[in-house]
Every structure is written in C-alpha cells, then in structure tokens.
Design a protein around this motif. Structure first.
Motif, PDB file in Angstrom:
ATOM      1  N   LYS A 194      65.528 172.944  12.354  1.00 15.31           N
ATOM      2  CA  LYS A 194      64.396 172.079  12.031  1.00 15.31           C
ATOM      3  C   LYS A 194      63.179 172.378  12.897  1.00 15.31           C
ATOM      4  O   LYS A 194      62.047 172.407  12.409  1.00 15.31           O
ATOM      5  CB  LYS A 194      64.809 170.614  12.182  1.00 15.31           C
ATOM      6  N   GLN A 280      75.353 163.544  -1.127  1.00 15.76           N
ATOM      7  CA  GLN A 280      74.927 162.357  -0.367  1.00 15.76           C
ATOM      8  C   GLN A 280      73.420 162.183  -0.432  1.00 15.76           C
ATOM      9  O   GLN A 280      72.658 163.161  -0.544  1.00 15.76           O
ATOM     10  CB  GLN A 280      75.419 162.456   1.088  1.00 15.76           C
ATOM     11  N   PHE A 282      71.972 159.711   1.887  1.00 16.63           N
ATOM     12  CA  PHE A 282      71.573 158.944   3.066  1.00 16.63           C
ATOM     13  C   PHE A 282      70.691 159.742   4.003  1.00 16.63           C
ATOM     14  O   PHE A 282      70.008 159.185   4.852  1.00 16.63           O
ATOM     15  CB  PHE A 282      72.790 158.400   3.817  1.00 16.63           C
ATOM     16  N   ASN A 283      70.684 161.078   3.893  1.00 21.48           N
ATOM     17  CA  ASN A 283      69.807 161.887   4.735  1.00 21.48           C
ATOM     18  C   ASN A 283      69.399 163.126   3.957  1.00 21.48           C
ATOM     19  O   ASN A 283      70.233 163.972   3.661  1.00 21.48           O
ATOM     20  CB  ASN A 283      70.511 162.280   6.037  1.00 21.48           C
ATOM     21  N   GLN A 284      68.121 163.237   3.627  1.00 23.65           N
ATOM     22  CA  GLN A 284      67.585 164.352   2.849  1.00 23.65           C
ATOM     23  C   GLN A 284      66.676 165.236   3.697  1.00 23.65           C
ATOM     24  O   GLN A 284      65.849 165.982   3.169  1.00 23.65           O
ATOM     25  CB  GLN A 284      66.815 163.816   1.642  1.00 23.65           C
ATOM     26  N   SER A 285      66.857 165.192   5.028  1.00 25.24           N
ATOM     27  CA  SER A 285      66.061 166.038   5.913  1.00 25.24           C
ATOM     28  C   SER A 285      66.546 167.472   5.821  1.00 25.24           C
ATOM     29  O   SER A 285      67.612 167.776   5.276  1.00 25.24           O
ATOM     30  CB  SER A 285      66.158 165.537   7.348  1.00 25.24           C
ATOM     31  N   TYR A 288      70.123 168.570   6.618  1.00 26.88           N
ATOM     32  CA  TYR A 288      71.165 168.170   5.688  1.00 26.88           C
ATOM     33  C   TYR A 288      71.031 168.808   4.311  1.00 26.88           C
ATOM     34  O   TYR A 288      71.966 168.727   3.507  1.00 26.88           O
ATOM     35  CB  TYR A 288      71.185 166.643   5.539  1.00 26.88           C
TER      36      TYR A 288
END
Length: 633
Positions: A194, A280, A282-285, A288
């Motif tokens: 990231k 999933q 819950f986290n699309q950063s 992930y």
C-alpha cells in the motif's frame, strides 16, 4: 526422504498382554525451536490430542517414473493421462499397513472403537490424552508461545516401534512446527504494498509505453500472443485466491472498459467456494483486493471472454490457517486423508467454530481441477518440515498424472525468503541470516515455477527483457530463484543446472550460501513480465509489480495452448517441465541474459545464456510453443 536413525534399544512394557515388543527407534526430531517461539510449559497430561498416523503409500517410490512416462515428449505414453480412480488405486496404502498399525494400537490399550480409518485407508486417527500419546510414541508434548501470543502444541522428537516405523510416514501433531503467524498462511507474491502504490492518471492500451506501464496489449506483443479460443467448452483455466483477498466487480468493470473488452464488463469469473470462501466486503482497500484484481484482470483479459476463468476462492475470512492443502483437499478427495490428512498446526480445520467462521464440512473432492491452475502465493521452504512439503509436492505430481498443469510464482525477494529473511546455520530464519532461503511450492519438482522479467526503461516490446528488479523506499523486488534444500534434482533439469553451475562465477558469496551440490531442484523454470502492470483496484488505476503477475500471464498462454490442442482432438499438456526442458523446445523461449536477484547480503545469482535461477529458460514465444505442442501426440 524419511530417515530412520539408530538409537539404543528402548523397551517399554505396557502390561503382560503385550508380549511381542520391538525396540523403539527415532522417527522424527526437530533441530531447534523456530525463531520467535519459546517453550512455555508442559502440556497437561489429561489434554486431548487428535493423533494421526499417516500410512506409507504404495508405489510412492515410483511416482516420478509414472509422471515422466506420460510427460516426457520422447515417451510412447506421452499425454496418456490417468483417471482419478487409477491414481487412488495405485497409491493406496497396503492392507498390511492398516492391520499392523491397528493391532499395535490395540496392544497398547487403544480400542478399535476409538480409531477412525479413512475410506482411502491413508491414515488412522485416534483422539488420545497427552499422557497416552507420550507413552505411545515416546514423545514429550509442550506448549510453545510465540512472541505474538499465539500458542502451539508440539514435541521435540518422537519414536515408533521398529516393526511399525516402515508402515508410517509421519505422525501429527508432533515435531511439525508449522504454525504461521502472518495474517495469511502464505505470502502473496506481489512486491507492491500500500505504501508503494503508484497511481496512474492515464493508461495506454497500446504498446507505446510498455517500459513504464504493462497492459494486455504489451503482453500480447512481447510474447506473440494473439489467439482467440475455439474450444472453450472443453477447456478450463483456474486462478486460486485466499480469503480475505477478494475481487470487486466495479474494479473489474473499470479495467475491462478501459481496455475495450466490453464482453467482460459485468461478468465475474466462475467462482467455486472452498471451505467457506466468499467475496468479502468488509475491507475493499488495496491490501485486500490488490492480489485478486491483478490475477483476474490479466488472467481473464488474456484468454478473452470466450473462456470463463474459474476462481477458486478458498477459506473463510477469520481462519488464519487456510492453506494450499485445504485447496488440494477440494480438488482430490483422496488427498484429504493422504498420509495423515491435514496438519492442524498449519492447515485450517473445518468446521470453524470461531464467530463468523465456516461451520460446514471441509471441502473434500468437491471441486473439479482446471486444466491449468495458477497460484500467486507462497511459503518459505524453511517454514515447513520436509515431510509436510514432500507430502504436498507428491500431490502436485498426482495432479500432473491427471493432466493438470500447476503454476506457482517464484517469489519476490531474490535469493531471500518472504520478509527478506534468510537462513542461519542451524536452519532457523532471520533478517541477519547469510544462507539463501528458497520458496515453496516453487521448489517442488512437480510444479512449474514462474519468475519475473521487465522491459528496460526507454526500450520497447521488441527489445530483450531483463530479470525484474525494483528498489523503493518501502522495499525491494527481485525475481525469486535458487536451489532447494529439500528436493533433489529432477532428471529433466540435470543438463541445464550442470551447465549453469559450471559457468556461474561470483565474488560476492561462497558456495556455503546455498545448496551448491548440483543435486537439488532449481527454480524458476520459466518467466514472464512482472513489472508495472496497470491494475484497477479500490477504484483507481495503480501499478503492481511481482512474480504474482507473471504466473497468471503464463497460465493464460498455456490455457490457450490447451485450447489449440483440444480443437484438433488432442489432450491437455499436463505437467510441462520435461517438455519445456527438452532440446526441441529451447527455440520456444526468449533467453534472458541480464540481471541478478540480490538477497541475504549478496548480489545473488546472475542471468546467463540458457537456464538460470532468476528467469529459468526465459520468456515464452507463444506462437512457437503452440506450434511445437501441436506437433506432439
């Protein structure tokens, strides 16, 4: 190979009923406690252990011969792949092994009602107390604590009676210190993290900027890869992802819209859920979604909309131990119980009773294997015991017998392991180690390991590539490669490795830094571009680097070669290594002769003419590969 070491005779009497004792011998021993772990306390004698005895497989010593017989292009049996039933029948343990181990357990107070024998006869499981296990296999179980707080149950060594040892491959849990602390049980082979994201304001679908931005067009031009599927109904290409890594359909649509493939807009891959695997939200950063978006956008884009790519989505979002073995269980029902079944210290065990965990039955033979399967994750070979790695490696050979091509990325840390850790003299791993740290499964001789290349700045797709390398403030990326410390040198690789070691010259490290015997499996086998891929992730276009990009790119080409063969009535290419190393196929690769793969305080290996441990045999010429494979039976 399992080593049976001689020890002084140890006689333990378990009562008058047991009158035919044989001496106990050492079966396995661990040389050290892995880095970061500490012996905490003795495990309570009354605690329950799921003790598993993995039985010796019949004909396992012939596995390589069987595989070469159908994979060597000079063999009269080339391409005559086995059925799953033939594989199960050939390698099932003998009835004698089942009987001998059962009788031994009964003689030692374990009633037959407490035992469970798998349908394939591959293993015997019994829940014992720690006290019973300690006496049964002369072990001493303790609780070990990691510096993170995670606990692990293991022993330093265990023994088996001399007449039992030949029938048992391994016992779990025991010395197999395979608990993994990372958020995932394996590291994805994408060097870009990231903090290292490069956002792209404009993208170039053509080939004018391939030195700074790789696109689908760049890859097609680099490797003469212009092919439209014509036999998709009989063909398959699979990509493996591990939850919580996930794809986002809006990112997929952004990518395919930008690259003018409207047929793929709004069309997800064909997903097979394994052990609760799901997309999933819950986290699309980036952390992930980055891996899945890279693999699927290029895998799907290169094979076009005419072949629906299969996504094997493995594991629920809360179990940290979902592993390659859990995936292999789903492909091959006999593997679920092969040689002791999964290791609870490393593999996720289902049902998962954690909140949010997958509470269904474990996937076992529920997924049909695709003809080509690409995986962009990997361990350090030293993370695993040789027994565990060999067990899994043999399963890749069995899939090869069934006509499946298995690809793994070779790693992104040069001659070092994931996290830039290297080996110490005692076999442990640290950032200060000085010995090279090979990756797994790339070091398994029954998979095809894929390294990475790049276009030199200012050059075009018509110029020679070099081994991939990138150094930034947040980390480094070098194509992984080297020599295994576990697996022997396969016959198909002997000439290539001997030639490299004969001509390889270096002043920056000694032969003590790696397995320089000339008798170990070397990797990677081939390479493809892995630099600056334009990927739509988290709503933005970014650039990603890594052998993680190289593997699905190579997989897409091999899937299209299968398509061409199927279209003329021929079978899939299966295990490709004996073929690609043959003299005939040397004209089908672009030799990479520039670059190196630093790590462990050295400059690593250097590229050379012919095979090298950075880029293997080189990058593919698709048209030439297709022509050569079409000429084979």
């Amino acid at each position: 190979m399992l080593a049976f070491l001689s020890l002084p005779l140890i006689f333990l009497w378990f009562g008058e009923a047991f009158s035919s004792l044989s001496p106990f011998i050492l079966h396995e021993r661990r040389s050290h406690i892995p880095s970061g772990w500490f012996l905490e306390r003795k495990h309570p004698a009354s605690a329950v252990l799921p003790l598993r005895f993995g039985l010796k497989q019949s004909n396992i010593h012939n596995l390589e011969d069987y595989l070469y017989d159908i994979s060597d292009p000079s063999s009269p049996n080339f391409g005559r792949h086995w059925t799953p039933g033939e594989v199960v029948k050939t390698f099932a343990p003998s009835a004698e092994s089942v009987t001998v181990v059962q009788e031994w357990l009964i003689d030692n107070g374990i009633s037959k009602e407490r035992m469970r024998v798998s349908p394939s006869k591959g293993w015997i499981e019994v829940d014992t107390t720690v006290e019973e296990a300690d006496q049964l296999i002369l072990a001493d179980y303790h609780v070990y604590t990691h510096e993170s707080g995670q606990e692990h149950i293991a022993c330093e060594e265990y023994h088996l009676p001399e007449h039992i040892a030949p029938h048992v491959e391994l016992v779990t849990p025991s010395v197999h210190f395979d608990a993994v602390i990372r958020p995932r049980p394996m590291t994805r082979d994408t060097a870009l993290m990231k903090s290292d994201i490069t956002f792209v304001n404009s993208t170039y679908p053509g080939v004018g900027h391939c030195d700074t931005q790789i696109s689908l067009d760049c890859l097609r031009a680099l490797y003469k890869f212009n092919y439209s599927p014509i036999a998709s109904g009989s063909n398959s290409f699979g990509i493996v992802e591990y939850t919580p890594q996930t794809f986002n359909q809006s990112d997929m649509d952004l990518f395919f819209t930008n690259y003018s493939i409207p047929e793929l807009v709004g069309r997800p891959p064909f997903q097979i859920s394994i052990d609760g695997g799901y997309q999933q939200t819950f986290n699309q950063s980036f952390d992930y979604v980055g891996e899945s978006q890279l693999d699927l956008q290029y895998g799907m884009g290169l094979v076009t909309s005419k072949l629906n790519v299969t996504l094997y989505q493995v594991g629920d979002a809360v179990n940290p131990n979902t592993s390659f073995n859990n995936f292999l269980d789903a492909l091959d029902g006999s593997y679920c119980t092969y040689e002791g079944g999964d290791d609870p210290a490393l593999d996720a065990i289902y049902p998962d009773t954690q909140p949010g965990g997958y509470d269904g039955s474990p996937a076992c033979g529920t997924a049909k294997p695709a003809a080509v399967i690409s995986t962009s994750y990997g361990y350090n070979e030293a993370d695993l015991t040789p027994f565990y790695a060999t067990r899994q490696c043999n399963e890749y050979a069995k899939l090869g017998l069934m006509g499946v091509t298995i690809l793994y990325s070779s790693g992104d840390s040069g001659v070092a392991g994931n996290g830039q850790v290297c080996l110490n003299d005692d076999g442990s791993q640290s950032t200060t180690g000085t010995r090279f740290n090979p990756s797994f499964p790339g070091s398994c001789p029954y998979v095809t390991s894929i390294g990475a290349t790049q276009i030199v700045a200012g050059n075009s797709v018509n110029d020679p590539e070099v081994a991939a390398a990138r150094v930034t403030a947040s980390g480094v990326f070098y194509s992984g490669g080297g020599f295994s410390n576990v697996f022997g040198l396969p016959d198909y690789q002997r000439g290539s490795v001997a030639s490299y070691l004969k001509n390889f010259k270096t002043d920056n490290f000694t032969s003590a830094a790696y397995n320089s015997s000339g008798n170990s499996r070397a990797f990677p086998d081939i390479a493809a571009n892995g630099a600056a891929y334009v990927v739509a992730a988290a709503g933005e276009f970014i650039l990603e680097w890594g052998t993680s990009a190289s593997s699905p790119t190579m997989g897409s080409m091999l899937a299209m070669i299968n398509d061409a063969r199927i279209a003329v009535g021929k079978g899939t290419i299966g295990f490709i290594n004996p073929t690609i190393y043959s003299a005939l196929f040397q004209t089908a690769f672009n030799d990479i002769t520039s670059g190196n793969n630093p790590g462990c305080g050295t400059e690593g290996f250097t590229c050379s003419a012919g095979w090298d441990p950075l880029t293997g045999l080189g990058t593919p010429n698709f048209e030439r590969l297709k022509e050569l494979w079409l000429a084979l039976p």
